[in-house]
Design a protein around this motif. Structure first.
Motif, PDB file in Angstrom:
ATOM      1  N   PHE A 128       0.525  -1.178  -0.054  1.00 22.23           N
ATOM      2  CA  PHE A 128      -0.331  -0.351  -0.112  1.00 22.23           C
ATOM      3  C   PHE A 128       1.058   1.088   0.079  1.00 22.23           C
ATOM      4  O   PHE A 128       0.968   1.920   1.092  1.00 22.23           O
ATOM      5  CB  PHE A 128      -0.732   0.038   1.281  1.00 22.23           C
ATOM      6  N   ILE A 129       1.627   1.511  -0.881  1.00 19.98           N
ATOM      7  CA  ILE A 129       2.425   2.464  -1.159  1.00 19.98           C
ATOM      8  C   ILE A 129       3.209   3.313  -2.330  1.00 19.98           C
ATOM      9  O   ILE A 129       1.662   2.877  -3.004  1.00 19.98           O
ATOM     10  CB  ILE A 129       3.765   1.881  -1.467  1.00 19.98           C
ATOM     11  N   SER A 130       3.131   4.402  -2.944  1.00 16.41           N
ATOM     12  CA  SER A 130       3.314   5.170  -4.060  1.00 16.41           C
ATOM     13  C   SER A 130       3.481   4.989  -5.100  1.00 16.41           C
ATOM     14  O   SER A 130       4.930   4.625  -4.411  1.00 16.41           O
ATOM     15  CB  SER A 130       3.334   6.377  -3.551  1.00 16.41           C
ATOM     16  N   PRO A 139       7.003  -2.020  -9.154  1.00 11.57           N
ATOM     17  CA  PRO A 139       5.201  -1.388  -8.767  1.00 11.57           C
ATOM     18  C   PRO A 139       3.955  -1.976 -10.050  1.00 11.57           C
ATOM     19  O   PRO A 139       2.928  -1.443 -10.006  1.00 11.57           O
ATOM     20  CB  PRO A 139       5.742  -0.312 -10.106  1.00 11.57           C
ATOM     21  N   LYS A 140       3.867  -2.999 -10.219  1.00  3.45           N
ATOM     22  CA  LYS A 140       3.085  -4.135 -10.823  1.00  3.45           C
ATOM     23  C   LYS A 140       2.570  -4.603  -9.814  1.00  3.45           C
ATOM     24  O   LYS A 140       1.058  -4.508  -9.821  1.00  3.45           O
ATOM     25  CB  LYS A 140       3.835  -5.337 -11.479  1.00  3.45           C
ATOM     26  N   PHE A 141       2.566  -4.332  -8.257  1.00  2.00           N
ATOM     27  CA  PHE A 141       2.409  -5.371  -7.246  1.00  2.00           C
ATOM     28  C   PHE A 141       1.380  -4.158  -6.138  1.00  2.00           C
ATOM     29  O   PHE A 141       1.079  -4.443  -5.271  1.00  2.00           O
ATOM     30  CB  PHE A 141       2.632  -5.979  -6.144  1.00  2.00           C
ATOM     31  N   ILE A 142       1.829  -2.914  -6.908  1.00  2.00           N
ATOM     32  CA  ILE A 142       1.715  -1.835  -5.956  1.00  2.00           C
ATOM     33  C   ILE A 142      -0.431  -2.026  -5.648  1.00  2.00           C
ATOM     34  O   ILE A 142      -1.047  -2.469  -6.906  1.00  2.00           O
ATOM     35  CB  ILE A 142       1.234  -0.668  -6.241  1.00  2.00           C
ATOM     36  N   ALA A 143      -0.662  -2.334  -4.169  1.00  2.00           N
ATOM     37  CA  ALA A 143      -2.418  -2.629  -4.620  1.00  2.00           C
ATOM     38  C   ALA A 143      -2.774  -1.222  -3.934  1.00  2.00           C
ATOM     39  O   ALA A 143      -2.694  -0.593  -3.002  1.00  2.00           O
ATOM     40  CB  ALA A 143      -2.800  -3.552  -3.614  1.00  2.00           C
TER      41      ALA A 143
END
Length: 377
Positions: A128-130, A139-143
């Motif tokens: 859960f990041i920017s 970045p593919k797995f940012i939720a």
């Protein structure tokens, strides 16, 4: 075992004393103790509580995201020889399935125990990041920040999760931060592009810590305080990677003057190449080039570190003027309080766990004990 004639590092002082260890606990502290037990002469050595690392991905060629007990056990043995007696196994921004697998291994390591440093639980660094402050995360797995997403991979393992790094400016973060607080899990601002105002809102919602100060966060500007400004302008704790690469040592001194040694934790953010030779490794499924002093993605972005906690202490001793007991507090008591184990770890007190480190004046580790058991160096 009786450790005699050592300089004992207490929370508020350094004082010569003897320490008697029995059945995995610190049984008695005093001067000229007489007991029927084996004796180790600690003359000219310092006795410290065991170091606790609240942000470490891997070491010895293994990573938390390997998702196996054997990997965590190998990490535990690699870092123990550097004085780390307990740690939070830290995950990466990866698929929910991979994070769940990693948490399953953390649960096993906590319950089963390890041969080296003890695993106290997990620190989730993401997802859960920017995307604007991605660092070495994938970045593919940012939720999207939501309780539902969090529970999807963490629901079975809530009691083993001690900290979650989160960007408060991301939609849904308010509810998730408040939920984490209700569950007794530390919310840490990190990998965040938040403005000063957004960061302060996150602190109002319950953020109480920040992840690797200065790295992967909006910096302090004289017209916009950013995340760093909010950290400096609040009472939350923070962590610093003191390798001279992530943060220059004069800036470390500035941060310590601002936050005090009561509010800072010395962490490594180490990845699998820690305690290994230079070469090519991976972090979160991404290729990492290690030159012996730093770890970087092919883009040049820092990808964790190869720092050990004894080296972090050595650096702070060398580049600041703080007394030794205040420096040691940042790798012991402060970290124990962060993990809510300050009632049994992080201090040299009678009745506390015998997690102890003996080192010389140059912070060269001479002996390490975990629950009273000597680690083979």
């Amino acid at each position: 075992m009786l450790i005699k004639n050592c300089q004992v590092i207490f929370l508020d002082r350094v004082e010569k004393a003897d320490v008697w260890v029995k059945d995995g606990l610190i049984c008695k502290i005093g001067k000229d103790l007489k007991v029927e037990d084996s004796i180790y002469d600690g003359e000219d050595l310092f006795l410290s509580p065991g170091f606790i690392d609240t942000h470490i991905h891997g070491a010895g060629g293994f990573d938390t995201m390997d998702g196996s007990y054997d990997a965590l056990n190998s990490i535990s043995k690699a870092v123990a020889v550097h004085g780390t007696t307990a740690f939070l196994a830290t995950t990466m921004t990866c698929s929910f399935d991979d994070i769940k697998k990693a948490l399953s291994s953390v649960k096993e390591a906590v319950e089963r125990g390890t041969e080296g440093a003890l695993v106290l639980g997990a620190h989730l660094e993401g997802p859960f990041i920017s995307p604007k402050m991605i660092g070495a995360q994938n970045p593919k797995f940012i939720a999207e920040s939501s309780i539902e997403n969090f529970m999807d991979f963490a629901g079975e393992y809530l009691e083993y999760i001690k900290e979650v790094t989160i960007a408060p400016e991301i939609n849904g973060s308010e509810m998730l931060i408040k939920f984490l607080n209700e569950k007794g899990i530390v919310s840490s601002i990190g990998h965040s592009d938040a403005t000063y105002g957004e960061a302060m809102k996150g602190i109002d919602w319950g953020i109480s810590h920040s992840t690797h100060l200065f790295n992967a966060m909006k910096l302090l500007h004289h017209r916009e305080g950013g995340v760093v400004g909010a950290i400096f302008d609040s009472d939350i704790t923070t962590e610093i990677i003191c390798d001279g690469i992530h943060v220059d040592f004069p800036v470390v001194r500035i941060a310590l003057k601002q936050k005090s040694t009561d509010k800072v934790l010395l962490v490594t953010d180490a990845m699998m190449a820690c305690c290994m030779k230079a070469g090519t490794y991976s972090l979160g499924g991404q290729k990492v080039l290690v030159d012996g002093s730093s770890a970087r993605l092919e883009s040049g972005a820092l990808a964790g570190s190869v720092l050990t906690q004894d080296a972090a202490v050595r650096n702070v001793v060398k580049y600041t003027s703080y007394p030794l007991h205040e420096i040691i507090k940042m790798v012991t008591y402060n970290a124990a309080r962060h993990c809510n184990v300050q009632h049994k770890k992080g201090s040299i007190k009678e009745g506390f766990d015998a997690d102890l480190v003996l080192f010389d004046k140059d912070i060269n580790i001479k002996k390490v004990f975990i629950s009273g058991r000597e680690v083979v160096l």
